[in-house]
Design a protein around this motif. Structure first.
Motif, PDB file in Angstrom:
ATOM      1  N   ASP A  42      40.715  27.051   2.612  1.00  0.00           N
ATOM      2  CA  ASP A  42      39.693  27.654   3.477  1.00  0.00           C
ATOM      3  C   ASP A  42      38.441  28.008   2.666  1.00  0.00           C
ATOM      4  O   ASP A  42      37.312  27.784   3.109  1.00  0.00           O
ATOM      5  N   GLN A  43      38.663  28.573   1.479  1.00  0.00           N
ATOM      6  CA  GLN A  43      37.517  28.958   0.633  1.00  0.00           C
ATOM      7  C   GLN A  43      36.754  27.713   0.167  1.00  0.00           C
ATOM      8  O   GLN A  43      35.530  27.721   0.075  1.00  0.00           O
ATOM      9  N   MET A  44      37.509  26.644  -0.131  1.00  0.00           N
ATOM     10  CA  MET A  44      36.859  25.400  -0.550  1.00  0.00           C
ATOM     11  C   MET A  44      35.957  24.874   0.561  1.00  0.00           C
ATOM     12  O   MET A  44      34.874  24.345   0.313  1.00  0.00           O
ATOM     13  N   LYS A  45      36.448  25.005   1.799  1.00  0.00           N
ATOM     14  CA  LYS A  45      35.661  24.537   2.949  1.00  0.00           C
ATOM     15  C   LYS A  45      34.362  25.331   3.054  1.00  0.00           C
ATOM     16  O   LYS A  45      33.289  24.774   3.270  1.00  0.00           O
ATOM     17  N   ILE A  46      34.476  26.640   2.898  1.00  0.00           N
ATOM     18  CA  ILE A  46      33.298  27.513   2.986  1.00  0.00           C
ATOM     19  C   ILE A  46      32.267  27.096   1.931  1.00  0.00           C
ATOM     20  O   ILE A  46      31.080  26.923   2.226  1.00  0.00           O
ATOM     21  N   ILE A  47      32.744  26.911   0.696  1.00  0.00           N
ATOM     22  CA  ILE A  47      31.829  26.550  -0.392  1.00  0.00           C
ATOM     23  C   ILE A  47      31.233  25.162  -0.152  1.00  0.00           C
ATOM     24  O   ILE A  47      30.024  24.951  -0.292  1.00  0.00           O
ATOM     25  N   GLY A  48      32.096  24.229   0.234  1.00  0.00           N
ATOM     26  CA  GLY A  48      31.645  22.857   0.468  1.00  0.00           C
ATOM     27  C   GLY A  48      30.565  22.791   1.531  1.00  0.00           C
ATOM     28  O   GLY A  48      29.569  22.084   1.384  1.00  0.00           O
TER      29      GLY A  48
END
Ligand code: HEC
Length: 151
Positions: A42-48
């Motif tokens: 989920d955090q990767m998605k936010i950053i991406g």
């Protein structure tokens, strides 16, 4: 013709089904690590999304990278006690025959997340942040290729 609202509902349905399938009946430590991995995802998605959209909120990016770092290293390897392969796990037994490598990947995940966090804290540009994000994403791929069941 599919209306906009209909499409959105369809998409939400796919997400829910995907999540339920991935976790299907997981319990105990297997569920715990699936939850941790999902949180990382989920955090990767936010950053991406931030980097792709070109509008970076440094504080938010730093916080997201911090959450990922918190799930790396020792916190990650603690979720993989030897032989914990209860269904529906996607972990492979190679984790425990190649533990040193697994541990190293867990360390890489934490280190590269911290690098990204530091860059965000220092107000680095999108290009630099994107490169660090790419390195971080590479650690996911490396570990999954070696230690997660291929789909
Ligand atoms: C040290 C190894 C390692 C690293 C690094 C790693 N993963 Fe994983 N990941 C795994 C393993 C093993 C599984 C399978 C766990 C299971 O099913 O018991 C997994 C599963 C997952 C899942 C599926 C969770 C579920 O609900 O079934 C997601 C999503 C995921 N990882 C995302 C990521 C992302 C994003 C990163 C990088 C930011 C990452 N992982 C880094 C080893 C790793």
């Amino acid at each position: 013709m599919i209306t906009k609202r209909g499409a959105a509902a369809l998409f939400a349905g796919v997400l829910v089904a995907g999540g339920a399938l991935a976790h299907g009946g997981a319990t105990g430590i297997v569920k715990e690590r699936m939850d941790a991995m999902s949180a990382i995802g989920d955090q990767m998605k936010i950053i991406g999304q931030m980097l792709k959209g070109g509008s970076v909120d440094e504080a938010r990016l730093s916080a997201a990278a911090g959450v990922i770092a918190g799930h790396g290293g020792d916190a990650l390897i603690k979720l993989f006690p030897e032989g914990s392969l209860d269904k529906p796990t996607e972990a492979t037994p190679a984790i425990w025959t190649d533990w040193t490598k697994f541990e190293a990947y867990a360390g890489d995940l934490q280190a590269s997340a911290l690098t990204l966090k530091d860059l965000a804290d220092d107000g680095a540009g999108t290009q630099e942040l994107s490169a660090a994000f790419g390195t971080l994403a590479g650690t996911c791929k490396d570990c999954h290729e070696s230690f997660r069941v291929k789909k």
